[in-house]
Design a protein around this motif. Sequence first.
Motif, PDB file in Angstrom:
ATOM      1  N   LEU A  20       0.833  -1.191   0.000  1.00  0.00           N
ATOM      2  CA  LEU A  20       0.000   0.000   0.000  1.00  0.00           C
ATOM      3  C   LEU A  20       0.871   1.245   0.000  1.00  0.00           C
TER       4      LEU A  20
ATOM      5  N   ASP B 246      -3.398   4.984  -0.765  1.00  0.00           N
ATOM      6  CA  ASP B 246      -4.235   3.856  -0.343  1.00  0.00           C
ATOM      7  C   ASP B 246      -4.612   4.015   1.129  1.00  0.00           C
TER       8      ASP B 246
ATOM      9  N   LEU C 231      -8.316   4.426   2.707  1.00  0.00           N
ATOM     10  CA  LEU C 231      -8.829   3.536   3.751  1.00  0.00           C
ATOM     11  C   LEU C 231      -9.275   4.327   4.977  1.00  0.00           C
TER      12      LEU C 231
ATOM     13  N   ARG D  88      -8.684   1.827  -7.248  1.00  0.00           N
ATOM     14  CA  ARG D  88      -7.973   1.564  -5.986  1.00  0.00           C
ATOM     15  C   ARG D  88      -8.924   0.976  -4.942  1.00  0.00           C
TER      16      ARG D  88
ATOM     17  N   LEU E  45      -8.529  -2.608  -3.162  1.00  0.00           N
ATOM     18  CA  LEU E  45      -8.489  -2.741  -1.704  1.00  0.00           C
ATOM     19  C   LEU E  45      -9.561  -3.703  -1.193  1.00  0.00           C
TER      20      LEU E  45
ATOM     21  N   HIS F 285      -8.312  -5.701   2.261  1.00  0.00           N
ATOM     22  CA  HIS F 285      -8.067  -4.566   3.160  1.00  0.00           C
ATOM     23  C   HIS F 285      -9.390  -3.925   3.585  1.00  0.00           C
TER      24      HIS F 285
END
Length: 154
Positions: free
Chosen positions: A2, A6, A10, A38, A42, A47
């Motif tokens: 990451l 990223d 998040l 992205r 993820l 994630h």
Amino acid sequence: MLDDRDRRILDMLQKDAGISVTDLAERVALSVSACSRRIQRLEESGHIARRIFVLDREKMGVPTTVFALVKTAHHSDEWTESFRRIISDIPEIVEAHRLTGNHDYILKIVLPRVEHYDVIYKGIVRKLELFDVSASISMEELKHGMAIPVGYAR
């Protein structure tokens, strides 16, 4: 791996799952399509486990929090699986953790009022033998959040 973008994506998504991709893209200095790709990556990498909305507990009628510390004399896989099934079927139990130390489990229970704890307690002990249960009522929530640190993410 990451990168910082990223991690910022998040962090922002966990604070507001309803943010539009357009707003998110603008805040992390990406095009909408690049930001969308992205997010998809993820999600696919795990994630992002899921997207949720956090409900207001007062308005949902469950403002009371009780923490139940559970001790058991049984530690077999079968007993643990039975316990897991029983507590999974009780929506008021919103978290459960297996512990080290003097207690085996801790349950976070949200309730309409403290008296309702007895209903939950009896529902469990009717189905499964427990050695000891000690409950504590939360008097005040000093910190609450679902956001976790993103700086450690790989």
